[in-house]
Design an enzyme around this catalytic site. Structure first.
Site, mmCIF file in Angstrom:
data_model
loop_
_atom_site.group_PDB
_atom_site.id
_atom_site.type_symbol
_atom_site.label_atom_id
_atom_site.label_comp_id
_atom_site.label_asym_id
_atom_site.label_seq_id
_atom_site.Cartn_x
_atom_site.Cartn_y
_atom_site.Cartn_z
ATOM 1 C CG HIS A 113 -1.885 -1.039 1.359
ATOM 2 N ND1 HIS A 113 -1.850 -2.009 2.325
ATOM 3 C CD2 HIS A 113 -2.995 -1.301 0.621
ATOM 4 C CE1 HIS A 113 -2.875 -2.822 2.189
ATOM 5 N NE2 HIS A 113 -3.595 -2.421 1.163
ATOM 6 C CD GLN A 168 -8.990 -4.768 -6.637
ATOM 7 O OE1 GLN A 168 -9.828 -5.273 -5.909
ATOM 8 N NE2 GLN A 168 -7.932 -4.140 -6.167
HETATM 9 O O1 PAF Z 1 -7.774 -4.067 -3.345
HETATM 10 C C1 PAF Z 1 -8.472 -3.695 -2.389
HETATM 11 O O2 PAF Z 1 -7.982 -3.434 -1.266
HETATM 12 C C2 PAF Z 1 -9.965 -3.547 -2.580
HETATM 13 O O3 PAF Z 1 -10.465 -4.506 -3.441
HETATM 14 C C3 PAF Z 1 -10.373 -2.124 -3.034
HETATM 15 C C4 PAF Z 1 -9.809 -1.791 -4.402
HETATM 16 C C5 PAF Z 1 -9.900 -1.109 -2.017
HETATM 17 C C6 PAF Z 1 -11.910 -2.043 -3.136
HETATM 18 O O4 PAF Z 1 -12.520 -2.326 -1.927
#
Ligand code: PAF
Length: 288
Positions: free
Chosen positions: A44, A160
């Site tokens: 992150h 995603q």
């Molecule tokens: O990757 C994540 O942490 C989640 O899928 C996101 C993109 C924040 C959506 O809730």
């Protein structure tokens, strides 16, 4: 709205939508958004760093989104530590953190959903029905609320990233989707909040995901182009690890995410989902 001024920068923390909108108005453009579910790790923080480099201000959302979890999944136990997250984000120079509640995101009577069709269906979509509907919906809501010029996601969640890119394009969101490289532990395990579930033995075993990707890459580099041969080598390595239970391995077209058969010609995505105990881990690698 909470304002923390102890480190020289002002980290604003908003929960209610009106607080968020007020704080957003005061941020300089371009704004980079890093959507997260909290329990932050270096993966992150690498997204935050990229956002910091490329934008005048940075916002992070922390929301464990219930609509992207299946009924048998880990919503209730998903790791959470907001004070620690805020401390890390403040040190990373973030300007605004949005911490909505499920009631703010999905108030009573809520009934609007974003469904990205074909690209959501294989791989994770096949294993986790409804998952990408929840992801696309919440990310669209984050984009609408924060109006960022760029949004940052990790390559670790390759499908995603592809779903969100498609959604942003199809719904004309005026922003760039930036995909950043997977950040790994020393033994190659992709960083993930769910790694916190692993005990010592499981943590050791979890390195098998990346090991299998590396072996498939080595085979590819030595000239192997048969998709099934690459899947087979990943399968064999994962099945040799007693603590690992393979859910799927895939060698798919990078753009369509459709499974490849026979010889690979263009770019391909190797990916997998593996249970280590009760913890479900995913990883992937792009064959150029
Ligand atoms: O990757 C994540 O942490 C989640 O899928 C996101 C993109 C924040 C959506 O809730």
């Amino acid at each position: 709205m909470a304002v923390n001024q102890s480190k020289g920068r002002n980290l604003r923390v908003a929960t209610e939508l009106n607080e968020l909108r007020q704080a957003r108005c005061q941020l300089a453009n371009p704004l980079g958004l890093v959507p997260t579910m909290g329990f932050l790790h270096l993966g992150h923080l690498s997204l935050v760093e990229a956002a910091r480099r490329e934008n005048a201000s940075v916002a992070v959302s922390i929301f464990v989104n219930p609509t992207q979890f299946g009924p048998q999944e880990d919503l209730a136990t998903y790791p959470r530590d907001l004070p620690r997250d805020l401390n890390l984000l403040e040190k990373a120079g973030v300007d605004l953190v949005w911490t909505p509640t499920p009631e703010i995101m999905y108030p009573e009577g809520y009934q609007t959903w974003v469904t990205v069709e074909r690209i959501s269906q294989p791989l994770e979509g096949a294993m986790r029905p409804g998952h990408f509907r929840g992801v696309a919906t919440v990310v669209a809501k984050l984009f609408n609320a924060l109006q960022p010029q760029k949004a940052y996601f990790g390559q670790k969640d390759a499908q995603q990233a592809a779903v969100i890119r498609r959604m942003a394009l199809d719904l004309n969101f005026p922003l760039d989707i930036v995909i950043c490289p997977t950040v790994r532990e020393a033994d190659g395990l992709a960083m993930s909040s769910r790694n916190a579930y692993l005990n010592h033995e499981q943590r050791r075993a979890a390195a098998v995901l990346y090991r299998s990707l590396q072996q498939a890459q080595a085979l590819y580099d030595s000239g192997e182009r048969n998709a099934e041969a690459l899947r087979r080598v990943m399968r064999q390595i994962i099945e040799a690890e007693p603590l690992a239970k393979l859910q799927y391995v895939s060698c798919a077209d990078l753009l369509s995410l459709q499974e490849l058969e026979g010889e690979i010609s263009g770019q391909a995505l190797l990916s997998m989902a593996v249970f280590i105990g009760k913890t479900r881990l995913i990883d992937n690698l792009i064959l150029e």
